[in-house]
Scaffold this motif. Sequence first.
Motif, short mmCIF file in Angstrom:
data_model
loop_
_atom_site.label_atom_id
_atom_site.label_comp_id
_atom_site.label_asym_id
_atom_site.label_seq_id
_atom_site.Cartn_x
_atom_site.Cartn_y
_atom_site.Cartn_z
N GLY A 89 -16.07 -4.47 12.53
CA GLY A 89 -14.73 -4.31 13.12
C GLY A 89 -14.05 -3.05 12.61
O GLY A 89 -13.33 -2.38 13.35
N SER A 90 -14.30 -2.70 11.33
CA SER A 90 -13.68 -1.50 10.75
C SER A 90 -14.17 -0.22 11.41
O SER A 90 -13.52 0.82 11.31
CB SER A 90 -13.96 -1.44 9.25
OG SER A 90 -13.44 -2.58 8.62
N ALA A 103 -18.08 -4.05 3.10
CA ALA A 103 -17.04 -4.27 4.12
C ALA A 103 -15.69 -3.75 3.63
O ALA A 103 -14.96 -3.08 4.39
CB ALA A 103 -16.94 -5.77 4.43
N VAL A 104 -15.37 -4.02 2.35
CA VAL A 104 -14.08 -3.58 1.79
C VAL A 104 -14.01 -2.05 1.75
O VAL A 104 -13.01 -1.45 2.16
CB VAL A 104 -13.87 -4.19 0.38
CG1 VAL A 104 -12.66 -3.59 -0.31
CG2 VAL A 104 -13.71 -5.70 0.48
N VAL A 105 -15.11 -1.44 1.31
CA VAL A 105 -15.14 0.03 1.22
C VAL A 105 -14.95 0.65 2.60
O VAL A 105 -14.11 1.55 2.79
CB VAL A 105 -16.48 0.51 0.57
CG1 VAL A 105 -16.66 2.01 0.73
CG2 VAL A 105 -16.52 0.11 -0.90
N VAL A 106 -15.68 0.17 3.59
CA VAL A 106 -15.59 0.73 4.94
C VAL A 106 -14.18 0.51 5.51
O VAL A 106 -13.61 1.41 6.13
CB VAL A 106 -16.68 0.12 5.87
CG1 VAL A 106 -16.49 0.56 7.32
CG2 VAL A 106 -18.06 0.52 5.40
N PHE A 107 -13.61 -0.67 5.28
CA PHE A 107 -12.27 -0.96 5.81
C PHE A 107 -11.25 0.02 5.23
O PHE A 107 -10.46 0.62 5.97
CB PHE A 107 -11.86 -2.40 5.49
CG PHE A 107 -10.46 -2.73 5.91
CD1 PHE A 107 -10.17 -3.04 7.24
CD2 PHE A 107 -9.41 -2.68 5.00
CE1 PHE A 107 -8.87 -3.33 7.63
CE2 PHE A 107 -8.11 -2.96 5.39
CZ PHE A 107 -7.84 -3.28 6.71
N TYR A 108 -11.26 0.20 3.90
CA TYR A 108 -10.24 1.08 3.29
C TYR A 108 -10.49 2.55 3.58
O TYR A 108 -9.55 3.34 3.64
CB TYR A 108 -10.12 0.79 1.79
CG TYR A 108 -9.30 -0.46 1.55
CD1 TYR A 108 -7.92 -0.46 1.73
CD2 TYR A 108 -9.90 -1.67 1.25
CE1 TYR A 108 -7.17 -1.61 1.58
CE2 TYR A 108 -9.16 -2.83 1.09
CZ TYR A 108 -7.79 -2.80 1.25
OH TYR A 108 -7.04 -3.94 1.12
N ARG A 109 -11.75 2.94 3.77
CA ARG A 109 -12.04 4.31 4.21
C ARG A 109 -11.44 4.52 5.60
O ARG A 109 -10.83 5.53 5.89
CB ARG A 109 -13.57 4.53 4.28
CG ARG A 109 -14.22 4.85 2.97
CD ARG A 109 -14.00 6.32 2.65
NE ARG A 109 -14.30 6.57 1.26
CZ ARG A 109 -15.36 7.24 0.86
NH1 ARG A 109 -16.19 7.71 1.74
NH2 ARG A 109 -15.55 7.45 -0.42
N LEU A 116 -9.06 2.84 7.01
CA LEU A 116 -7.60 2.67 7.02
C LEU A 116 -6.88 4.02 6.85
O LEU A 116 -5.77 4.20 7.36
CB LEU A 116 -7.19 1.70 5.91
CG LEU A 116 -5.78 1.11 6.00
CD1 LEU A 116 -5.57 0.33 7.29
CD2 LEU A 116 -5.51 0.19 4.81
N ARG A 117 -7.56 4.96 6.18
CA ARG A 117 -6.96 6.30 6.02
C ARG A 117 -6.81 6.98 7.37
O ARG A 117 -5.99 7.88 7.53
CB ARG A 117 -7.86 7.17 5.13
CG ARG A 117 -7.91 6.70 3.69
CD ARG A 117 -8.82 7.62 2.91
NE ARG A 117 -9.27 6.99 1.68
CZ ARG A 117 -10.31 7.41 0.97
NH1 ARG A 117 -11.01 8.45 1.37
NH2 ARG A 117 -10.65 6.79 -0.13
N LYS A 118 -7.64 6.59 8.32
CA LYS A 118 -7.59 7.23 9.65
C LYS A 118 -6.69 6.46 10.62
O LYS A 118 -6.53 6.85 11.77
CB LYS A 118 -9.01 7.27 10.25
CG LYS A 118 -9.94 8.20 9.55
CD LYS A 118 -11.30 8.20 10.21
CE LYS A 118 -11.30 8.92 11.54
NZ LYS A 118 -11.17 10.37 11.44
N TYR A 119 -6.13 5.35 10.15
CA TYR A 119 -5.34 4.49 11.04
C TYR A 119 -4.05 5.17 11.48
O TYR A 119 -3.37 5.79 10.66
CB TYR A 119 -5.02 3.18 10.31
CG TYR A 119 -4.06 2.28 11.06
CD1 TYR A 119 -4.47 1.59 12.18
CD2 TYR A 119 -2.74 2.14 10.62
CE1 TYR A 119 -3.59 0.75 12.86
CE2 TYR A 119 -1.86 1.30 11.29
CZ TYR A 119 -2.28 0.62 12.40
OH TYR A 119 -1.41 -0.19 13.07
N SER A 120 -3.74 5.05 12.76
CA SER A 120 -2.45 5.57 13.23
C SER A 120 -1.68 4.42 13.86
O SER A 120 -2.23 3.64 14.64
CB SER A 120 -2.64 6.71 14.22
OG SER A 120 -3.51 6.32 15.24
#
Lengths: 266, 277
Positions: free
Chosen positions: B178-179, B256-262, B264-268
């Motif tokens: 999902g990330s 999963a946690v690493v990919v999600f937070y990576r 999240l930096r690109k989230y707008s």
Amino acid sequence: MRIMRKYAVVYRSVLMENLQYIGNIALGFVGYFILIFVFMNLWGYMYGEPGTRIAGYTKEQMIWYVMVTEMIWFGARTGAIVNQVTTDIRGGNIAYLMNKPYHYTLYILARHTGEWCIRLPMYALLAVAMGLTMVGRIPGFGIPALLSSATSVVLGVTINGVFKICISLMSFWIEDARPFQWLYDKLILIVGTLFPIEIFPAVVRPFFKLTPIYTVCYGPAKLVVDFHMEQYSEILLRQFLYLAVGIGLMFFIYGKGVKRLYVNGG
Amino acid sequence: MSTGDENNRQGIPGTAPGWNQLRVCVLSIKYNIMREMVNKVTFLTNICFMILNNGAFLVQWAILFRLKEDIGGYTFQEIMLLWGICASSYGLAHILFARAFALPELIINGKLDAYLVLPKNVLLGVMTSSTRTSAIGDLAYGLIVACLSGFSVKKMLLFLLFTVTGAVMVTAFAVLLGSLSFWFVRMEIFADQMVNVTISFATYPDGIFKGAVKVLLYFAIPTGMMVYQPVHIMTDFKWKGFFMVPCYAGMLSVAAVVVFYRGLRKYSSGNLMSARV
């Protein structure tokens, strides 16, 4: 015919709308492919040695049977008949839709048809491609079998749509009719989709012939894997009967349901 | 003296931040379930019909076992165990972390804002923000089937452990895929398909698959470690295999946690005005 024109307009608009999302539908092929792959392995294991027959079916016939029934299952799985009806009734949108110059259930059926008219042919192409490359041709399958099974598939999908609308209309009485959809789906899936009726004990077979299983998935798939003109006539007759009864039931449930509708303002 | 805002950020005074986060998650899940229970008839219907729905598949296996005594090296009891672990893992994951399976929709529609402003862990906040009622039926079905396949204290303890590891794996896999929506479009369909594929494979014995497929089942998708390995351990206990399962669950969760937070930096933000009550 003039009465049906408005439903044709609904059908056409949904068809055009769905043509925009062909890519999304194609992404769903992964699920179909994996399921068929699992069944190829399962039946490969069950048949063991070449030449074995189970319930009168060869391994190739059995895999083609599952491919056709799963094609109907995936191709006819539209949002209109389950999600939209339930959401309209639960959310109260039905109060607006029932006043429009169309019958709500036929409007949903037209939307359903518009959706599966894109999905089903796409899944049919995938099934044919997978079948020819991974299983091989079906012996005795020709133009008559193709035309007859195509008619039967269309009727089967429509009957399925009508019965699923009937179940969704139960939301007038209970808030969420989805649990009943699960049971109906499982009945169709376990008895008619994963196995042909012949695999079940002889005692229960006549009963299955009276259920929607026979007309929705077993009949069309049987015509593809083992075509006989007499059986085609029998399946077609049953399908027309089922469709008439189903539509009558759909109108009856809707008529009873709308009387229970309370308008709370808004 | 601290302000109310500081109290919020640090949690309840006198409690460790980890415990405080856990308490928030438990409360969130509790309120999700209470919300679902507002309509008791619908709540109970969903649970009971899901048990019946899953039970229907036993008919499928009963039919197949009429044709052959063992399928892929599995007896009927072992198939029941396979189904039990699969259903209870899937159920537990959807009771505790249902929103993890809808992560792409939140990312694509810019709906993460409501979680980003909370003074708690974002991922845990998202995951525990909804519950699927029918999943309680899945969990109950898994437990019933596990008991029917032969009850012993050791077996039940292993079953409960593998239910937890299975739930962690399927959730982590859903978060991981999902990330990817942070970077790619249409990942919601792909992620959904892959989770379904994991569950589809998990309900059939691994003995019917051969060669590369078996490798994929253990390394590309978590089916192998989620259900096959636990069933093997429960029927023929081996310490090495036993330790592999939680290790795999841990590694998948970290990924999963690493990919999600990576991502999240690109989230707008979607600039949506919404509130979580």
